[in-house]
Scaffold this motif. Structure first.
Motif, short mmCIF file in Angstrom:
data_model
loop_
_atom_site.label_atom_id
_atom_site.label_comp_id
_atom_site.label_asym_id
_atom_site.label_seq_id
_atom_site.Cartn_x
_atom_site.Cartn_y
_atom_site.Cartn_z
N THR A 13 0.83 -1.20 0.00
CA THR A 13 0.00 0.00 0.00
C THR A 13 0.87 1.26 0.00
OG1 THR A 13 -1.84 -1.11 1.11
CG2 THR A 13 -1.73 1.29 1.30
N PHE A 14 1.92 1.25 0.80
CA PHE A 14 2.82 2.40 0.86
C PHE A 14 3.48 2.63 -0.50
CE2 PHE A 14 6.48 4.96 1.72
CZ PHE A 14 6.16 5.74 2.82
N HIS A 15 4.03 1.57 -1.08
CA HIS A 15 4.70 1.72 -2.38
C HIS A 15 3.72 2.11 -3.48
CE1 HIS A 15 8.41 0.55 -0.74
NE2 HIS A 15 8.33 -0.76 -0.86
N ALA A 16 2.52 1.55 -3.45
CA ALA A 16 1.52 1.90 -4.46
C ALA A 16 1.15 3.37 -4.37
CB ALA A 16 0.27 1.03 -4.29
N THR A 17 1.01 3.87 -3.15
CA THR A 17 0.69 5.29 -2.97
C THR A 17 1.80 6.17 -3.51
OG1 THR A 17 -0.61 4.73 -0.99
CG2 THR A 17 0.07 7.03 -1.26
N THR A 18 3.05 5.80 -3.23
CA THR A 18 4.20 6.56 -3.73
C THR A 18 4.24 6.55 -5.25
OG1 THR A 18 5.49 6.04 -1.75
CG2 THR A 18 6.71 6.74 -3.69
N LEU A 19 4.04 5.38 -5.84
CA LEU A 19 4.09 5.26 -7.30
C LEU A 19 2.94 5.99 -7.98
CD1 LEU A 19 5.07 1.49 -7.52
CD2 LEU A 19 6.45 3.39 -8.40
N SER A 20 1.76 5.93 -7.36
CA SER A 20 0.58 6.53 -7.97
C SER A 20 0.72 8.03 -8.15
CB SER A 20 -0.66 6.21 -7.12
OG SER A 20 -1.84 6.68 -7.73
N ARG A 21 1.48 8.68 -7.27
CA ARG A 21 1.64 10.12 -7.38
C ARG A 21 2.97 10.53 -8.02
NH1 ARG A 21 1.82 10.13 -1.07
NH2 ARG A 21 4.05 10.01 -0.62
N HIS A 22 3.75 9.55 -8.49
CA HIS A 22 5.02 9.85 -9.12
C HIS A 22 4.78 10.40 -10.52
CE1 HIS A 22 9.08 9.44 -10.71
NE2 HIS A 22 9.52 9.14 -9.50
N ARG A 23 5.47 11.46 -10.87
CA ARG A 23 5.23 12.14 -12.14
C ARG A 23 5.55 11.27 -13.36
NH1 ARG A 23 10.02 14.08 -10.17
NH2 ARG A 23 11.84 13.97 -11.56
N ASP A 24 6.44 10.29 -13.19
CA ASP A 24 6.84 9.46 -14.34
C ASP A 24 6.08 8.14 -14.42
OD1 ASP A 24 8.79 11.26 -15.31
OD2 ASP A 24 10.22 10.57 -13.81
N VAL A 25 5.13 7.93 -13.52
CA VAL A 25 4.32 6.71 -13.53
C VAL A 25 2.92 7.07 -13.99
CG1 VAL A 25 3.38 4.83 -12.15
CG2 VAL A 25 5.70 5.68 -11.69
N GLY A 26 2.54 6.54 -15.14
CA GLY A 26 1.22 6.86 -15.69
C GLY A 26 0.10 6.10 -15.04
N SER A 27 0.35 4.82 -14.72
CA SER A 27 -0.71 4.01 -14.13
C SER A 27 -0.13 2.78 -13.44
CB SER A 27 -1.70 3.56 -15.22
OG SER A 27 -1.05 2.75 -16.19
N LEU A 28 -0.96 2.22 -12.56
CA LEU A 28 -0.61 0.99 -11.85
C LEU A 28 -1.65 -0.08 -12.13
CD1 LEU A 28 0.20 2.31 -8.23
CD2 LEU A 28 1.82 1.91 -10.10
N ILE A 29 -1.19 -1.32 -12.13
CA ILE A 29 -2.09 -2.47 -12.12
C ILE A 29 -1.79 -3.22 -10.83
CG2 ILE A 29 -2.80 -4.60 -13.24
CD1 ILE A 29 -1.83 -3.46 -15.86
N ILE A 30 -2.79 -3.39 -9.98
CA ILE A 30 -2.60 -3.92 -8.63
C ILE A 30 -3.32 -5.26 -8.48
CG2 ILE A 30 -3.02 -3.51 -6.18
CD1 ILE A 30 -3.03 -0.49 -6.87
N THR A 31 -2.62 -6.23 -7.88
CA THR A 31 -3.26 -7.50 -7.58
C THR A 31 -2.79 -7.99 -6.22
OG1 THR A 31 -3.82 -9.68 -8.50
CG2 THR A 31 -1.50 -9.03 -8.58
N ASP A 32 -3.59 -8.89 -5.63
CA ASP A 32 -3.28 -9.43 -4.31
C ASP A 32 -4.02 -10.76 -4.17
OD1 ASP A 32 -2.12 -8.40 -1.47
OD2 ASP A 32 -3.93 -9.59 -1.13
N VAL A 33 -3.49 -11.63 -3.29
CA VAL A 33 -4.18 -12.90 -3.06
C VAL A 33 -5.56 -12.68 -2.46
CG1 VAL A 33 -2.09 -14.29 -2.85
CG2 VAL A 33 -3.01 -13.13 -0.83
N ASP A 34 -5.74 -11.52 -1.82
CA ASP A 34 -7.04 -11.12 -1.29
C ASP A 34 -7.64 -10.10 -2.26
OD1 ASP A 34 -9.22 -10.04 0.01
OD2 ASP A 34 -8.19 -9.73 1.92
N PRO A 35 -8.55 -10.53 -3.15
CA PRO A 35 -9.09 -9.61 -4.16
C PRO A 35 -9.72 -8.35 -3.58
CG PRO A 35 -9.70 -11.88 -4.66
CD PRO A 35 -9.10 -11.89 -3.28
N ALA A 36 -10.37 -8.49 -2.43
CA ALA A 36 -11.01 -7.31 -1.82
C ALA A 36 -9.97 -6.27 -1.43
CB ALA A 36 -11.84 -7.75 -0.61
N ARG A 37 -8.85 -6.73 -0.93
CA ARG A 37 -7.79 -5.80 -0.53
C ARG A 37 -7.22 -5.08 -1.74
NH1 ARG A 37 -3.05 -7.95 3.38
NH2 ARG A 37 -2.49 -9.18 1.54
N ALA A 38 -7.04 -5.80 -2.84
CA ALA A 38 -6.54 -5.19 -4.07
C ALA A 38 -7.54 -4.18 -4.61
CB ALA A 38 -6.25 -6.26 -5.11
#
Length: 336
Positions: A13-38
């Motif tokens: 979650t911490f890394h995803a938040t950092t990446l999501s607001r990074h100027r050079d990252v256009g988008s994220l695709i997120i997955t987890d063994v717990d679909p609800a958490r993802a």
């Protein structure tokens, strides 16, 4: 840049938040063994959720960030390597030396990038200490003292899959001692205690551990870890040389109290955990990974660096089990 993130737990979650607001990252695709958490994480960040790991590798990403369970690291690193994708992975590479060497072989064969998550290398205090040592401002180092103490223990369910206190906790200290001093560990002598909560004994783990490391130049290092330190989260590194002594992690939030009448007062707001203490370092290491993917900098911490820290942890396990000093040459996978 499109990045796939596997694992939506605390650090994911911490890394995803950092990446999501990074100027050079256009988008994220997120997955987890717990679909609800993802789904929850993706919805909060306005990013895309994937139903599973397969989609990470088939929906077209430029890089992969692995923050899944430790047991999945080796397989995911290998899969990313075979897909030709650069990878950032939280430590360790795998749960054991065999899995680590197998994953690194795949990365080497593919010629891809693997950056490991040893965030202390990006903490300003450790960076300053490294500069002081490398510039000779401390003179000849004679003693190094490293410690990591968690305020509260991990969940009982985590302990059997953690790899144990040397591989899970002290491995950070082993890595940072190597990085700051520029020296390899030659021998170790380790001990530990499971005298605390019964869950540690039930998991065949320790709640407290200590190791005496001798570096290749004769410098002595003590490294200690505790799973329960009620005063707060305490991570420090003391480097004593013939000319000067410096300490990393000593500030107004360090959870220690002096018994001297003129000593500093106890911390009003002691550190509570690693995400709080090392927030800036975690952000910096992910920003570095983006720069590595873009070809703007060299890899600051590759898989071979993680292997050396794991070898020290393995030597500690052997030393504790056999009640003897262990030479690092006894542990497979040494430097080429």
């Amino acid at each position: 840049m499109r990045i796939g993130l596997i694992g939506a737990g605390r650090i994911g979650t911490f890394h995803a938040t950092t990446l999501s607001r990074h100027r050079d990252v256009g988008s994220l695709i997120i997955t987890d063994v717990d679909p609800a958490r993802a789904h929850d994480l993706a919805d909060r960040l306005g990013e895309t959720v994937a139903p599973g790991v397969d989609e990470i590798f088939t929906w077209g990403v430029d890089a992969v960030v692995i923050t899944a369970a430790t047991s999945a690291h080796g397989e995911l690193i290998g899969r990313a390597a075979r897909s030709g994708l650069p990878v950032f992975c939280e430590k360790p590479v795998a749960v054991d030396l065999a899995g680590t060497l197998s994953a690194l072989t795949e990365v080497d064969a593919a010629g891809t990038v693997l950056q490991m998550g040893f965030q202390r290398r990006f903490d300003s205090g450790y960076v300053t200490a490294r500069e002081a040592v490398r510039a000779g401002r401390l003179g000849r180092l004679h003693t190094v003292r490293a410690l990591t103490a968690d305020q509260t223990p991990p969940p009982a369910a985590y302990l059997p899959i953690s790899g144990g206190i040397y591989r899970d906790t002290l491995i950070h200290d082993f890595d940072i001692v190597r990085w700051v001093t520029g020296r390899e560990v030659a021998t170790v002598y380790a001990a530990g205690s499971d005298a605390g909560h019964p869950m540690f004994r039930e998991a065949h783990d320790l709640d407290t551990a200590a190791a005496l490391l001798t570096l290749e130049d004769g410098t002595l290092v003590t490294a200690t870890a505790a799973r329960v330190n009620g005063a707060g989260y305490d991570v420090r590194l003391e480097l004593a040389g013939e000319l000067d002594t410096v300490v990393v992690g000593l500030d107004d939030r360090t959870p220690v109290a002096s018994t001297e009448p003129t000593g500093p007062p106890p911390a009003d707001k002691p550190w509570t955990g690693f995400l709080e203490r090392f927030a800036a370092a975690y952000e910096a290491e992910i920003a570095a990974f983006v720069e590595v993917v873009r070809g703007e900098r060299a890899n600051p911490c590759d898989g071979r660096e993680a292997l050396q820290a794991l070898r020290v942890a393995e030597a500690c396990e052997l030393s504790r089990a056999e009640h003897r000093p262990v030479n690092l040459g006894e542990i497979v996978g040494g430097r080429d």
